[in-house]
Design a protein around this motif. Structure first.
Motif, short mmCIF file in Angstrom:
data_model
loop_
_atom_site.label_atom_id
_atom_site.label_comp_id
_atom_site.label_asym_id
_atom_site.label_seq_id
_atom_site.Cartn_x
_atom_site.Cartn_y
_atom_site.Cartn_z
N LEU A 262 0.83 -1.20 0.00
CA LEU A 262 0.00 0.00 0.00
C LEU A 262 0.87 1.26 0.00
O LEU A 262 0.58 2.22 -0.72
N ALA A 263 1.92 1.25 0.79
CA ALA A 263 2.82 2.41 0.82
C ALA A 263 3.46 2.62 -0.55
O ALA A 263 3.59 3.76 -1.02
N ALA A 264 3.85 1.53 -1.21
CA ALA A 264 4.44 1.64 -2.54
C ALA A 264 3.42 2.17 -3.55
O ALA A 264 3.75 3.00 -4.41
N PHE A 265 2.19 1.72 -3.45
CA PHE A 265 1.15 2.17 -4.37
C PHE A 265 0.86 3.66 -4.19
O PHE A 265 0.59 4.38 -5.16
N GLU A 266 0.92 4.12 -2.95
CA GLU A 266 0.67 5.54 -2.66
C GLU A 266 1.89 6.41 -2.95
O GLU A 266 1.81 7.64 -2.85
N GLY A 267 3.02 5.79 -3.26
CA GLY A 267 4.23 6.56 -3.51
C GLY A 267 4.83 7.14 -2.24
O GLY A 267 5.56 8.14 -2.29
N ALA A 268 4.56 6.52 -1.10
CA ALA A 268 5.05 7.02 0.19
C ALA A 268 6.55 6.76 0.32
O ALA A 268 7.08 5.78 -0.22
N ALA A 269 7.20 7.61 1.08
CA ALA A 269 8.64 7.47 1.30
C ALA A 269 8.95 6.39 2.33
O ALA A 269 10.05 5.85 2.36
N GLN A 270 7.97 6.06 3.18
CA GLN A 270 8.18 5.04 4.20
C GLN A 270 6.85 4.41 4.58
O GLN A 270 5.78 4.98 4.35
N ILE A 271 6.93 3.22 5.17
CA ILE A 271 5.74 2.54 5.66
C ILE A 271 5.42 3.07 7.05
O ILE A 271 6.31 3.23 7.88
N THR A 272 4.17 3.36 7.31
CA THR A 272 3.75 3.89 8.60
C THR A 272 2.73 2.98 9.26
O THR A 272 2.11 2.13 8.60
N PRO A 273 2.51 3.14 10.57
CA PRO A 273 1.45 2.36 11.24
C PRO A 273 0.08 2.58 10.61
O PRO A 273 -0.78 1.69 10.69
N ASP A 274 -0.15 3.74 10.00
CA ASP A 274 -1.44 3.97 9.34
C ASP A 274 -1.64 3.03 8.17
O ASP A 274 -2.77 2.62 7.88
N HIS A 275 -0.57 2.68 7.49
CA HIS A 275 -0.68 1.70 6.40
C HIS A 275 -1.09 0.34 6.95
O HIS A 275 -1.86 -0.39 6.32
N VAL A 276 -0.56 0.00 8.12
CA VAL A 276 -0.94 -1.26 8.76
C VAL A 276 -2.43 -1.26 9.08
O VAL A 276 -3.15 -2.23 8.80
N ASP A 277 -2.91 -0.16 9.66
CA ASP A 277 -4.33 -0.09 10.01
C ASP A 277 -5.22 -0.17 8.78
O ASP A 277 -6.33 -0.72 8.83
N ALA A 278 -4.75 0.38 7.66
CA ALA A 278 -5.56 0.40 6.45
C ALA A 278 -5.76 -0.98 5.85
O ALA A 278 -6.79 -1.26 5.22
N VAL A 279 -4.81 -1.88 6.06
CA VAL A 279 -4.91 -3.23 5.48
C VAL A 279 -5.34 -4.28 6.50
O VAL A 279 -5.60 -5.42 6.13
N ALA A 280 -5.42 -3.91 7.75
CA ALA A 280 -5.66 -4.89 8.82
C ALA A 280 -6.96 -5.66 8.63
O ALA A 280 -7.00 -6.88 8.85
N ASP A 281 -8.03 -4.98 8.25
CA ASP A 281 -9.33 -5.66 8.12
C ASP A 281 -9.27 -6.79 7.10
O ASP A 281 -9.81 -7.88 7.33
N ALA A 282 -8.63 -6.54 5.96
CA ALA A 282 -8.56 -7.57 4.93
C ALA A 282 -7.66 -8.73 5.36
O ALA A 282 -7.88 -9.88 4.96
N VAL A 283 -6.67 -8.46 6.19
CA VAL A 283 -5.77 -9.51 6.67
C VAL A 283 -6.44 -10.35 7.75
O VAL A 283 -6.22 -11.58 7.83
N LEU A 284 -7.25 -9.73 8.58
CA LEU A 284 -7.79 -10.40 9.76
C LEU A 284 -9.22 -10.92 9.58
O LEU A 284 -9.72 -11.64 10.45
N ALA A 285 -9.87 -10.57 8.48
CA ALA A 285 -11.28 -10.92 8.31
C ALA A 285 -11.52 -12.42 8.45
O ALA A 285 -12.54 -12.85 9.01
#
Length: 355
Positions: A262-285
């Protein structure tokens, strides 16, 4: 120009950028396309919720990606391929007949009703999806080839569930529901009718958006290796998995990979905890379990076996107490009737009970 034709080359796929009301599914598919090692996407939902349409649309975004469908009645050889042993003995060379895994390389492998497939086929699918390679072995002869593809499996919960062991091996899961918003239903239907009326013209109207999205996918794939996980990101992922009471560590690994994608898709300079929260539902469903109830404050925390034994002992004591007292309060109890007693040979009679 992005590839908009399907594997038959006769009809364009519905544009990914024209999908309506499928944001969670679109995100999950894009993340799996950026990093196929995530392990594929499981899509659960009722019929008619555009599961196959979205999967075909994703394949159209990939540079050389094909869209390959695994039929329910497929054999394991059709999936993984076969080896010609006679040719190996005669020519001293391995002759390999590719299967669907080879055809799906760099594309999308779509499995409708994956919950109805034999477990052996699902295992082979998930192994290849996670490792990116497929190995065929027969009588001491083996052949290995690349098999990097986006695995998309769909299922209708009403027709049965996947075993938990197989569920956990899917990287991401998205649960779709029927649309109950009238305006959104209208937008979905209008887009579909316009596509069916003139597929080429409809795709042409979305070509610019498709091309831009395809370029973002390419750039994100290149940027993956340059992004590192910080301690804060590791901590957030671990805490989300602990809170969900997941089994094992696969959820942590998938969550970190998905956050990086997700961070790479957004062009972010680094991975943040917000990226983790954004994908957590799909990982844990499909991995989340109920947490055990905490012990009561001041209570005596003891092993379940001990608690069960204590409870059984208490019930036995209550039964003995009830039988020893005169229970006039037991409504409907019949008075005991005298029964003639006779001595049985070899048995010592009990002494009469004193009143």
């Amino acid at each position: 120009m992005s590839r908009i034709m399907n594997e038959a080359g006769t009809r364009p796929a519905f544009p990914f950028t024209a999908l309506v009301g499928q944001a969670p599914l679109q995100r999950a598919l894009l993340l799996a396309a950026i990093d196929p090692a995530i392990g594929g996407v499981l899509v659960s939902g009722p019929r008619g919720t555009a599961k196959s349409t979205a999967a075909r649309a994703l394949a159209a975004l990939l540079p050389d990606g094909a869209f390959v469908t695994l039929p329910l009645g497929a054999s394991e050889e059709k999936l993984i391929g076969t080896l010609d042993l006679e040719a190996a003995l005669r020519e001293n060379a391995v002759r390999f007949a590719p299967g669907l895994l080879a055809r799906a390389h760099d594309g999308v492998l779509y499995v409708d009703e994956v919950n109805l497939l034999p477990d052996a086929l699902v295992d082979a699918l998930l192994d290849a999806a996670a490792s990116g390679v497929n190995t065929v072995e027969r009588d001491g002869v083996s052949h290995t080839h690349d098999a990097r593809f986006v695995l998309v499996g769909t299922m209708n919960p009403e027709e049965g569930e996947l075993r938990p062991q197989l569920l956990d091996r899917f990287g991401l899961m998205v649960e779709l529901e029927n649309c109950h918003d009238a305006s959104e239903r209208q937008r979905i239907v209008k887009a579909r009718l316009a596509f069916d009326a003139n597929p080429q013209a409809f795709c042409a109207s979305h070509e610019a958006a498709q091309h831009e999205l395809s370029q973002r996918l390419r750039a994100a794939r290149v940027a993956l290796d340059a992004l590192a996980w910080s301690d804060a990101v590791h901590e957030r992922a671990a805490q989300r998995c602990v809170d969900a009471a997941v089994d094992g560590l696969r959820a942590d690994l998938v969550m970190l990979r998905a956050a990086r994608a997700l961070a790479a898709f957004e062009g972010a300079a680094q991975i943040t905890p917000d990226h983790v929260d954004a994908v957590a539902d799909a990982v844990l469903a499909h991995r989340r379990r109920a947490m055990p109830e905490p012990p009561a404050p001041g209570g005596n925390a003891q092993a379940p076996e001990l608690s069960r034994d204590a409870s059984d002992h208490q019930r036995e004591s209550e039964i003995k107490t009830d039988s020893d007292v005169d229970s006039d309060a037991d409504w409907g109890e019949l008075a005991p009737e005298p029964v003639a007693a006779r001595q049985v040979k070899g048995v010592i009679p009990l002494p009469a009970k004193k009143s």
